[in-house]
Design a protein around this motif. Structure first.
Motif, PDB file in Angstrom:
ATOM      1  N   THR A  14       0.811  -1.216   0.000  1.00 30.89           N
ATOM      2  CA  THR A  14       0.000   0.000   0.000  1.00 30.89           C
ATOM      3  C   THR A  14       0.844   1.265   0.000  1.00 30.89           C
ATOM      4  O   THR A  14       0.598   2.200  -0.771  1.00 30.89           O
ATOM      5  CB  THR A  14      -0.926  -0.010   1.223  1.00 30.89           C
ATOM      6  N   ALA A  15       1.862   1.327   0.863  1.00 28.97           N
ATOM      7  CA  ALA A  15       2.682   2.537   0.950  1.00 28.97           C
ATOM      8  C   ALA A  15       3.443   2.775  -0.347  1.00 28.97           C
ATOM      9  O   ALA A  15       3.506   3.902  -0.847  1.00 28.97           O
ATOM     10  CB  ALA A  15       3.641   2.418   2.126  1.00 28.97           C
ATOM     11  N   GLY A  18       1.046   3.884  -3.088  1.00 31.86           N
ATOM     12  CA  GLY A  18       0.634   5.267  -2.855  1.00 31.86           C
ATOM     13  C   GLY A  18       1.713   6.246  -3.264  1.00 31.86           C
ATOM     14  O   GLY A  18       1.425   7.297  -3.865  1.00 31.86           O
ATOM     15  N   TYR A  45      -9.415  11.906   0.584  1.00 25.74           N
ATOM     16  CA  TYR A  45      -9.277  10.466   0.352  1.00 25.74           C
ATOM     17  C   TYR A  45      -7.999  10.167  -0.431  1.00 25.74           C
ATOM     18  O   TYR A  45      -7.226   9.260  -0.089  1.00 25.74           O
ATOM     19  CB  TYR A  45     -10.498   9.940  -0.402  1.00 25.74           C
ATOM     20  N   LEU A  48      -4.937  10.370   1.716  1.00 29.03           N
ATOM     21  CA  LEU A  48      -4.727   9.163   2.521  1.00 29.03           C
ATOM     22  C   LEU A  48      -4.160   8.021   1.681  1.00 29.03           C
ATOM     23  O   LEU A  48      -3.297   7.270   2.143  1.00 29.03           O
ATOM     24  CB  LEU A  48      -6.055   8.738   3.159  1.00 29.03           C
ATOM     25  N   GLU A  50      -2.309   8.295  -1.126  1.00 25.29           N
ATOM     26  CA  GLU A  50      -0.936   8.579  -1.535  1.00 25.29           C
ATOM     27  C   GLU A  50       0.051   8.433  -0.384  1.00 25.29           C
ATOM     28  O   GLU A  50       1.244   8.167  -0.612  1.00 25.29           O
ATOM     29  CB  GLU A  50      -0.850   9.990  -2.132  1.00 25.29           C
ATOM     30  N   THR A  51      -0.400   8.603   0.839  1.00 25.65           N
ATOM     31  CA  THR A  51       0.500   8.445   1.996  1.00 25.65           C
ATOM     32  C   THR A  51       0.441   7.049   2.603  1.00 25.65           C
ATOM     33  O   THR A  51       1.072   6.791   3.623  1.00 25.65           O
ATOM     34  CB  THR A  51       0.140   9.485   3.088  1.00 25.65           C
ATOM     35  N   GLY A  52      -0.316   6.151   1.966  1.00 25.57           N
ATOM     36  CA  GLY A  52      -0.353   4.768   2.403  1.00 25.57           C
ATOM     37  C   GLY A  52      -1.275   4.500   3.569  1.00 25.57           C
ATOM     38  O   GLY A  52      -1.293   3.388   4.105  1.00 25.57           O
ATOM     39  N   ARG A  53      -2.066   5.503   3.979  1.00 28.39           N
ATOM     40  CA  ARG A  53      -2.974   5.299   5.115  1.00 28.39           C
ATOM     41  C   ARG A  53      -4.318   4.715   4.697  1.00 28.39           C
ATOM     42  O   ARG A  53      -5.106   4.300   5.536  1.00 28.39           O
ATOM     43  CB  ARG A  53      -3.176   6.623   5.856  1.00 28.39           C
ATOM     44  N   ARG A  54      -4.579   4.705   3.407  1.00 24.02           N
ATOM     45  CA  ARG A  54      -5.728   3.988   2.841  1.00 24.02           C
ATOM     46  C   ARG A  54      -5.212   3.164   1.665  1.00 24.02           C
ATOM     47  O   ARG A  54      -4.279   3.575   0.972  1.00 24.02           O
ATOM     48  CB  ARG A  54      -6.804   4.968   2.347  1.00 24.02           C
TER      49      ARG A  54
END
Length: 395
Positions: A14-15, A18, A45, A48, A50-54
């Motif tokens: 994910t990170a 992103g 959204y 989140l 792009e920063t890997g939090r979603r």
């Protein structure tokens, strides 16, 4: 991709993905707010993501790619995701409770539109239809993220998304957009799981297996097709017959005679179990005895018994709706191939000469590839007669 090539490897985590999305956006000179406009996702959204939090879902990646015109990452590994689908529990739907509240009327309208688009695929060319389906899919995904609705309506919305994703993947594959279709199918599996619709998830995976059988790693296709059958034990008779058909085709392409014949027998058994009291999903409306005979004939040709395929194809084509020009033409290519492999090259040429090539102009790369491949087979047989060729046309 050509036959024998595998699909791309699994998606970065994910990170990492992103970060790739952010780098691609910045390289194109777009702000996060501008990207939100281009992709129809909200700015918070996307921040989140792009920063890997979603998680960077397949639809997010695909819309970045479409907006920026560059490839980003790769589709998720279909074999791994099939395994997770097979053994995992359905996820809890992640529904946003902000925005306008929608009711039954809108959802019914969306469901009706899916049916309309599905039937358009019988007569409208893929290149024409694909952007229409994609636009409908984008709107449905936007609605499920931003609207407020009951749990019951939420499941129906996710079902709409899953069905649109399957249709979009199928049409994309027919149009030769082979890299787009897996993302669409796999995103649809996620939606089907959120809807609690196991049969729809199996339909999406078996559709993916069908494409991989034709233009990918056939061993993976057989595994996915088998998992789709196994993972939907409560499927209705027609759905089960459809899943088994694609398993038979995957096995036939690997020259696995025993698995092919067992699957074809199971198709007939499942089809014979249908009756009016059993509800079937609308997306299986097209499966009838003629379609089953065509698939059986294709498998027989793959297994080296083309003479047995000829009567099945001839009977199916005799009663087929001529308005469905693409399917008629595709099935004629199989009849032509059967004649060629049986040694009757004049009959093969005659069948090809009858094909309505306007279906090619309507956007079916699949049909174009079939005609080209069968023509090459005829040429090889004519040059090397009576020697036989082991190389077979794709699809």
């Amino acid at each position: 991709m050509e036959a024998g090539e595998g699909l791309p490897p699994s998606t970065p985590d994910t990170a990492d993905l992103g970060a790739l999305l952010r780098a691609a956006r910045e390289a194109a000179g777009h702000s996060l707010a501008g990207m939100a406009v281009l992709t129809h996702f909200s700015k918070p959204y996307l921040g989140l993501v792009e920063t890997g939090r979603r998680p960077a879902t397949p639809e997010v990646v695909e819309r970045y790619e479409h907006a920026l015109g560059v490839p980003i990452g790769t589709p998720a590994d279909p074999v791994r995701l099939t395994h997770e689908w097979l053994i995992g529990d359905p996820p809890v739907p992640r529904q946003l409770r902000a925005g306008r509240r929608i009711g039954t009327g809108l959802v019914e309208s969306l469901e009706g539109r899916v049916i309309e688009l599905r039937h358009f695929d019988d007569t409208v060319g893929s290149r024409t239809l694909l952007p229409v389906i994609r636009a409908e899919l984008d709107q449905a995904e936007h609605l499920v993220r931003t609207a407020s609705y009951t749990d019951v309506l939420g499941k129906r919305l996710y079902t709409v998304i899953g069905e649109l994703a399957q249709l979009a993947g199928w049409v994309a594959s027919d149009a030769g957009r082979y890299s787009d279709a897996p993302r669409l199918y796999l995103s649809g599996v996620t939606a089907a799981e959120s809807a609690g619709d196991r049969a729809l998830g199996a339909q999406l995976l078996s559709s993916l297996a069908y494409q991989i059988t034709n233009v990918g790693k056939r061993e993976d296709a057989l595994l996915i097709a088998r998992s789709a059958v196994t993972g939907a034990p409560d499927a209705s008779p027609l759905v089960r017959a459809l899943l088994l058909e694609r398993l038979a085709w995957a096995a036939a392409r690997l020259r696995d005679t025993d698995t092919t014949r067992r699957a074809l027998d199971a198709v007939n058994d499942a089809y014979d179990q249908r009756f009016d009291g059993i509800a079937e999903p609308e997306w299986v409306y097209w499966l009838n005895r003629a379609e089953i005979d065509v698939m059986a004939a294709r498998c027989l040709i793959e297994l080296g018994t083309p003479t047995a395929a000829e009567p099945l194809l001839t009977r199916a084509l005799a009663g087929y709706n001529r308005d469905h020009a693409r399917e008629v033409a595709l099935y004629q290519t199989w009849l032509a191939e059967g004649h060629a492999r049986a040694g009757d090259l004049d009959a093969a040429r005659e069948v090809l000469a009858r094909i309505d090539t306007t279906a090619i102009d309507a956007g079916s790369a699949r049909l174009h590839r079939r005609i080209t491949a069968v023509n090459r087979l005829i040429d090889r047989r004519a040059q090397k007669k009576p020697a036989t060729s082991t190389k077979r046309p794709t699809e």
